[in-house]
Design a protein around this motif. Structure first.
Motif, PDB file in Angstrom:
ATOM      1  N   TYR A  69       0.840  -1.203   0.000  1.00 31.07           N
ATOM      2  CA  TYR A  69       0.000   0.000   0.000  1.00 31.07           C
ATOM      3  C   TYR A  69       0.873   1.250   0.000  1.00 31.07           C
ATOM      4  O   TYR A  69       0.610   2.207  -0.730  1.00 31.07           O
ATOM      5  N   ARG A  70       1.906   1.254   0.796  1.00 28.22           N
ATOM      6  CA  ARG A  70       2.807   2.407   0.875  1.00 28.22           C
ATOM      7  C   ARG A  70       3.431   2.703  -0.490  1.00 28.22           C
ATOM      8  O   ARG A  70       3.458   3.850  -0.941  1.00 28.22           O
ATOM      9  N   GLU A  71       3.939   1.645  -1.161  1.00 32.70           N
ATOM     10  CA  GLU A  71       4.529   1.838  -2.488  1.00 32.70           C
ATOM     11  C   GLU A  71       3.504   2.413  -3.464  1.00 32.70           C
ATOM     12  O   GLU A  71       3.816   3.303  -4.263  1.00 32.70           O
ATOM     13  N   TYR A  74      -0.729   5.475  -7.346  1.00 28.84           N
ATOM     14  CA  TYR A  74      -1.761   4.571  -7.858  1.00 28.84           C
ATOM     15  C   TYR A  74      -2.879   4.319  -6.858  1.00 28.84           C
ATOM     16  O   TYR A  74      -3.914   3.755  -7.205  1.00 28.84           O
ATOM     17  N   LEU A  75      -2.664   4.691  -5.590  1.00 26.62           N
ATOM     18  CA  LEU A  75      -3.705   4.637  -4.572  1.00 26.62           C
ATOM     19  C   LEU A  75      -3.711   5.957  -3.809  1.00 26.62           C
ATOM     20  O   LEU A  75      -2.699   6.678  -3.806  1.00 26.62           O
ATOM     21  N   VAL A  76      -4.839   6.256  -3.158  1.00 22.87           N
ATOM     22  CA  VAL A  76      -4.892   7.482  -2.351  1.00 22.87           C
ATOM     23  C   VAL A  76      -4.545   7.161  -0.907  1.00 22.87           C
ATOM     24  O   VAL A  76      -4.791   6.059  -0.419  1.00 22.87           O
ATOM     25  N   ASP A  77      -3.957   8.136  -0.249  1.00 24.06           N
ATOM     26  CA  ASP A  77      -3.626   8.028   1.167  1.00 24.06           C
ATOM     27  C   ASP A  77      -4.883   8.334   1.985  1.00 24.06           C
ATOM     28  O   ASP A  77      -5.879   8.808   1.444  1.00 24.06           O
ATOM     29  N   HIS A  78      -4.829   8.067   3.279  1.00 22.85           N
ATOM     30  CA  HIS A  78      -5.981   8.432   4.113  1.00 22.85           C
ATOM     31  C   HIS A  78      -5.556   9.354   5.237  1.00 22.85           C
ATOM     32  O   HIS A  78      -4.393   9.393   5.657  1.00 22.85           O
ATOM     33  N   VAL A  81      -0.754  -4.024  14.248  1.00 29.07           N
ATOM     34  CA  VAL A  81      -0.548  -4.987  13.160  1.00 29.07           C
ATOM     35  C   VAL A  81      -1.041  -4.483  11.814  1.00 29.07           C
ATOM     36  O   VAL A  81      -0.925  -5.175  10.807  1.00 29.07           O
ATOM     37  N   ASN A  82      -1.572  -3.280  11.766  1.00 23.20           N
ATOM     38  CA  ASN A  82      -2.122  -2.744  10.522  1.00 23.20           C
ATOM     39  C   ASN A  82      -1.002  -2.248   9.605  1.00 23.20           C
ATOM     40  O   ASN A  82      -0.150  -1.471  10.027  1.00 23.20           O
ATOM     41  N   ASN A  83      -1.001  -2.683   8.345  1.00 24.51           N
ATOM     42  CA  ASN A  83       0.059  -2.262   7.423  1.00 24.51           C
ATOM     43  C   ASN A  83      -0.398  -1.136   6.504  1.00 24.51           C
ATOM     44  O   ASN A  83       0.308  -0.767   5.577  1.00 24.51           O
ATOM     45  N   MET A  84      -1.584  -0.611   6.748  1.00 25.78           N
ATOM     46  CA  MET A  84      -2.106   0.438   5.867  1.00 25.78           C
ATOM     47  C   MET A  84      -2.140   1.785   6.590  1.00 25.78           C
ATOM     48  O   MET A  84      -3.143   2.478   6.627  1.00 25.78           O
ATOM     49  N   LYS A  85      -1.009   2.121   7.201  1.00 29.14           N
ATOM     50  CA  LYS A  85      -0.888   3.437   7.825  1.00 29.14           C
ATOM     51  C   LYS A  85      -0.845   4.507   6.745  1.00 29.14           C
ATOM     52  O   LYS A  85      -0.387   4.253   5.627  1.00 29.14           O
ATOM     53  N   PRO A  86      -1.283   5.730   7.059  1.00 26.19           N
ATOM     54  CA  PRO A  86      -1.108   6.808   6.087  1.00 26.19           C
ATOM     55  C   PRO A  86       0.380   7.081   5.877  1.00 26.19           C
ATOM     56  O   PRO A  86       1.155   7.076   6.827  1.00 26.19           O
ATOM     57  N   VAL A  87       0.769   7.251   4.615  1.00 24.91           N
ATOM     58  CA  VAL A  87       2.169   7.573   4.333  1.00 24.91           C
ATOM     59  C   VAL A  87       2.504   8.936   4.931  1.00 24.91           C
ATOM     60  O   VAL A  87       3.538   9.136   5.547  1.00 24.91           O
ATOM     61  N   VAL A  88       1.576   9.886   4.726  1.00 19.45           N
ATOM     62  CA  VAL A  88       1.703  11.194   5.374  1.00 19.45           C
ATOM     63  C   VAL A  88       0.954  11.107   6.694  1.00 19.45           C
ATOM     64  O   VAL A  88      -0.277  11.118   6.713  1.00 19.45           O
ATOM     65  N   ALA A  89       1.710  10.952   7.778  1.00 12.76           N
ATOM     66  CA  ALA A  89       1.071  10.687   9.074  1.00 12.76           C
ATOM     67  C   ALA A  89       0.163  11.811   9.518  1.00 12.76           C
ATOM     68  O   ALA A  89      -0.827  11.593  10.197  1.00 12.76           O
ATOM     69  N   ILE A  93      11.141  11.723   2.415  1.00 19.49           N
ATOM     70  CA  ILE A  93      10.983  11.928   0.969  1.00 19.49           C
ATOM     71  C   ILE A  93       9.706  11.244   0.484  1.00 19.49           C
ATOM     72  O   ILE A  93       8.950  11.792  -0.326  1.00 19.49           O
ATOM     73  N   ASP A  94       9.438  10.037   1.021  1.00 25.30           N
ATOM     74  CA  ASP A  94       8.202   9.333   0.677  1.00 25.30           C
ATOM     75  C   ASP A  94       6.979  10.155   1.063  1.00 25.30           C
ATOM     76  O   ASP A  94       5.986  10.221   0.325  1.00 25.30           O
ATOM     77  N   GLN A  95       7.030  10.785   2.230  1.00 24.62           N
ATOM     78  CA  GLN A  95       5.907  11.611   2.673  1.00 24.62           C
ATOM     79  C   GLN A  95       5.708  12.810   1.743  1.00 24.62           C
ATOM     80  O   GLN A  95       4.569  13.164   1.402  1.00 24.62           O
TER      81      GLN A  95
END
Length: 950
Positions: A588-590, A596-600, A802-810, A836-838
């Motif tokens: 999801y992060r990639e 290709y996906l939206v952040d939350h 255990v959730n791997n779908m954290k927002p990239v921009v916290a 840089i990812d953020q």
């Protein structure tokens, strides 16, 4: 003396006549009907074997009837034996060994009754099989510690006409009262539990040891089911049986220079297989070598039947079996072992059954090595063609990784791709290449629910592949409505539940698939294992628990002799145990960083008096209780102790309309019922979903907002035409707000979903990430930049670790220049890379809000690059180069940080269950590493510790 029978050692006296003791006497005290039939069967073996076969079949029928009575099962409307057996199997009351014996008895009885068939040898073998069936029945439904005497085959002296008549008369008298006996058993209060019965049944069945004749009867039956003409006693080489055109024969005792092969398989006049058959207690794999010796020592006078020669073998396919079902725990003593002798590096493996003649011919006619070469040389251009599938770079990489795994002879393959990254379109491209190159003849596409099957079928119908043609225009595809593929079918889409029914519980033998029907299985949503969180439907009620589901799910996969490819967004331990570790991962992060996906946003945390303090009842209180069966509210007795109910049980164990109304009043302030954004609300039960729909409509009405009735709808399996309603939610304006329990939790794509509301707790990280995945897709039609999570039941907080779908921009409120300032102060490349990812993820979100003049301004600040070019330039640079490029872009980030004009409407309302807090954040959770990476590390670190991998 009992029922006029005096039992002496090894003898019994009936009506004053001294006779040899029957093998079935042990049944007399509890089930005299069975005992009489057994005696009649024994008495007629040599004089009238037709009668023996019929009586033994009747014993099987009566035992099934007794089982229905003991376990209080409803008899089927058609009252057919085969339907009753299906019901027993469905309730896990019929072990495989017993099912096999009942099948032999039933088919021989039918043959004797309808074709007047008789055979002394079959009668003798079936008598000893029925004795073992009786022992199992006694140990399971009679005396658990019963130990039988040794079975003694009757000789011809046991028959006298007068004895036969006496026993038959006694049987007919007892048969008259059988129905009353069965009714009484149904009302017996001293019943043992189903679990205890199942355990004893399995233990007793596992102790059954078949002799060689019994084993051959079972193997004959198995071969017959697979389309071979076989009869060990009659279709033998010594009886003059030889290969014939237009026949598929299994000829017994075929002579070779090395001895007699138990069976030789012929298609027309072609020798295609050798089978070594051993009695049930023997280890099997070592017998492959014996069969291999037969294959190398075909007699010269039989060379005219030989197709070719492979590594000194004159026969291409070799089998060894003892007739037992394959069990991983007893791998060496079960299953049908198979060796493709055409290649010296091939190894034997266990199958669930024999190949059919059609399957054998397909193996002979198709050149797998050449097909693999065709696959490797096939161009990828049409996959990326904008007029075709238009696959993305990572999707092509996924396909290449699978094809590379096949070239390395991997048979179990797992792909891990984040929800919303186009797994189905990737698979369309992969399957097309498989079929075009002839790498596989027919592919089974397994889904876990009908909605996903229909969605997948639509994709195959709509996706243009080559020459402006869709997949279904090029190849024959069969969907969910088809139970069986046709000869020309290249792709068959079906559900796991449907295939479980066909393989394990079908009452129609024609509907049971063959192990060679598919040579490749592709499993969508391969992570299945969250069923305990689900409201079970009719199909899933057959799965008693998660372990039971996974067991049956795995059995479907292992049933077919095929390559297995699993697709998942959420890898789990049992998934990796079946398919191995993922050979390709796209997280999801990639996907967010690649655009290709939206952040939350951070989850909206809503605190109310009830979800923080719980619902409390005191000793002596009377509680109103809802009865879902009568649909009535009744009052409980006075409580004998205090009860505290916390938020985990809200909407499941307790109906709390006040809590739901308070949180919905707050949440609906942010939601427009006329769209264009769509909202998905997860309810706990069907009744809860109805309440939510009612409350939302009332809330808007109280505010003076007119709402279309179809704007807010429940979409669960209980509504009329749920699949059509899902399509409306996806493609039409209304509904804009959908309330579901499970139907929309996984796999269904509705890109316009922008708001997720959790009003139920789930225990599974896998299911939770699937639920989050409903909102991750891009949607340019509504200029979607992100999605929102409303979490009044604290689900995000519970599964945070255990959730791997954290927002990239916290925290999306953090400005670009703040991120840049922090970046320039960071020392390690790992931390710099994260920042840089953020920045990249924040740029993806920002670009959707840039209009004409803004785009021109961006280009001027970014040195002539537009947003996509600027992002790509950062992604293709190493970390240090990125830092150097970004440190000179303060003016660009200042421009991006400038607020745009806009306004928010705030509606204030006061209610009984007051809102204490509405905030963004993780609650008490802590932010862990990306789960994909964490899961990978866990597997690597525990590969020798976890039983699933041993």
């Amino acid at each position: 003396m009992e029922n006029n029978i005096i039992i002496c050692k090894n003898r019994w006296i009936f009506g004053g006549i001294d006779l040899v003791k029957s093998n079935f006497t042990f049944l007399e005290s509890k089930w005299p009907v069975l005992s009489d039939l057994g005696k009649l069967a024994e008495k007629n073996i040599y004089n009238d074997s037709n009668t023996t076969l019929i009586k033994l079949g009747m014993i099987g029928e009566h035992i099934v009837d007794y089982m229905f009575a003991y376990d209080n099962l409803d008899s089927p409307q058609d009252n057919k034996q085969v339907t009753k057996i299906k019901i027993l199997k469905n309730n896990d009351l019929l072990p495989y060994e017993i099912d096999q014996i009942l099948y032999v008895l039933r088919t021989n009885r039918n043959k004797a009754a309808h074709e007047n068939y008789s055979s002394v040898e079959d009668a003798k073998t079936n008598t000893s099989l029925t004795f073992k069936l009786g022992v199992w029945f006694m140990q399971t439904y009679g005396e658990w510690d019963f130990e039988p005497d040794k079975f003694v085959m009757p000789d011809e002296s046991t028959y006298t006409l007068s004895e036969n008549d006496e026993i038959l008369k006694d049987y007919e008298e007892k048969l008259l009262i059988l129905e009353e006996e069965l009714k009484k058993l149904r009302t017996d209060e001293n019943k043992i539990t189903a679990k205890e019965r199942q355990e004893k049944s399995l233990k007793s069945a596992s102790l059954i040891q078949l002799n060689e004749d019994e084993t051959r009867q079972i193997i004959d039956m198995q071969l017959r089911k697979c389309g071979w003409e076989v009869d060990t006693k009659n279709l033998r080489y010594a009886n003059g049986t030889r290969p014939e055109k237009n026949k598929n024969l299994a000829i017994a005792e075929w002579p070779t220079k090395g001895g007699r092969a138990d069976y030789a398989l012929f298609i027309d006049e072609k020798l295609v297989g050798i089978i070594e058959a051993k009695k049930g207690s023997k280890d099997i794999p070592s017998d492959i070598n014996q069969a291999k010796e037969y294959a190398k020592n075909i007699k010269k006078e039989h060379f005219n039947y030989v197709i070719d020669k492979w590594n000194n073998c004159f026969v291409p396919f070799i089998f060894a079996t003892n007739g037992r079902a394959y069990l991983k725990q007893l791998e060496e003593k079960s299953g049908t072992w198979f060796l493709d002798a055409r290649k010296s590096t091939n190894h034997s493996r266990a199958l669930q059954s024999f190949y059919t003649p059609e399957g054998i011919m397909d193996l002979i006619e198709r050149d797998i090595e050449k097909a693999q070469q065709n696959l490797e040389s096939e161009s990828f251009d049409y996959l990326t063609d904008r007029n075709g599938l238009s696959l993305r770079e990572y999707q092509v990489r996924a396909i290449k990784s699978v094809e590379n795994a096949l070239s390395n002879n991997k048979k179990n393959i797992l792909l891990s791709m984040a929800t919303g990254t186009g797994k189905t379109r990737t698979i369309v491209g992969l399957i097309y290449r498989f079929i075009k190159s002839k790498r596989f003849k027919r592919i089974l596409f397994l889904v876990d629910r009908s909605a996903l099957g229909n969605q997948a079928e639509d994709t195959f119908k709509e996706a243009v592949i080559e020459d402006l043609l869709t997949f279904t225009q090029i190849y024959d595809v069969k969907g969910l409505e088809h139970k069986h593929p046709e000869q020309s079918t290249k792709l068959h889409i079906t559900t796991v539940q449907g295939m479980v029914k066909r393989i394990m519980y079908s009452s129609d033998e024609e509907m049971i698939p063959n192990i060679d029907d598919y040579d490749c299985i592709i499993v969508d949503e391969a992570h299945r294992g969250y069923i305990l969180d689900k409201e079970m439907g009719e199909d899933e009620l057959r799965f008693r628990n998660e372990k039971d589901y996974i067991s049956k799910y795995r059995k479907v996969l292992e049933y077919f002799d095929s390559v297995k490819i699993g697709l998942t967004a959420t890898p789990a331990l049992h998934t990796s145990a079946i398919f191995g570790k993922p050979i390709f991962e796209y997280s999801y992060r990639e996907a967010v960083i690649d655009g290709y996906l939206v952040d939350h946003e951070l989850p909206h945390h809503l605190e109310t008096a009830l979800n923080t303090e719980g619902i409390k009842y005191r000793k002596g209180d009377v509680i109103p209780i809802y009865d879902p069966i009568t649909n009535q509210i009744i009052n409980s007795d006075e409580l004998t102790d205090d009860i505290n109910i916390d938020v985990d049980q809200f909407n499941k164990k307790v109906i709390t309309e006040s809590f739901n109304k308070v949180v919905l009043e707050e949440i609906t302030k942010d939601i427009c019922p006329d769209g264009p954004e769509k909202t998905l609300i997860f309810a706990a039960t069907d009744i809860h979903a109805d309440m939510i729909v009612k409350l939302i409509k009332e809330i808007y009405e109280e505010r003076g907002i007119e709402v279309e009735d179809d704007a807010v709808m429940k979409i669960t399996g209980s509504i009329n035409k749920p699949l059509e309603t899902i399509k409306r939610f996806k493609n039409e304006v209304y509904p804009t707000i959908a309330v579901t329990v499970d139907l929309l939790t996984t796999g269904v794509d509705v890109p316009a979903i922008t708001n997720l509301v959790f009003l139920r707790k789930v225990k599974s990280r896998i299911l939770y990430e699937q639920m989050l995945g409903r909102a991750t897709r891009l949607c340019s039609d509504i200029e979607k930049t992100h999605f929102n999570i409303y979490d009044p039941v604290r689900l995000y907080e519970t599964l945070e670790s255990v959730n791997n779908m954290k927002p990239v921009v916290a925290n999306n409120t953090v400005k670009f220049n703040t991120l840049l300032d922090e970046l320039l102060k960071l020392e390690t490349q790992e931390k710099q890379k994260s920042h840089i990812d953020q920045i990249i993820a924040k740029l993806h979100r920002k670009k959707k809000n840039l209009k004409n003049n803004d785009i021109d301004m961006f280009i001027s600040y970014a040195g002539g690059l537009d947003v996509d070019e600027f992002i790509n330039n950062l992604k293709t640079s190493n970390t240090q180069d990125c830092v150097n490029k970004l440190k000179d872009k303060k003016d660009l980030f200042e421009f991006l940080d400038k607020p745009k004009k806009g306004y928010n409407t705030i509606i204030v309302s006061n209610h009984e269950d007051e809102l204490k807090e509405h905030s963004l954040g993780y609650g008490d959770g802590k932010k862990p590493e990306d789960y994909m990476i964490e899961f990978k590390e866990f597997i690597n670190n525990n590969i020798n510790k976890t039983p699933l991998y041993k």
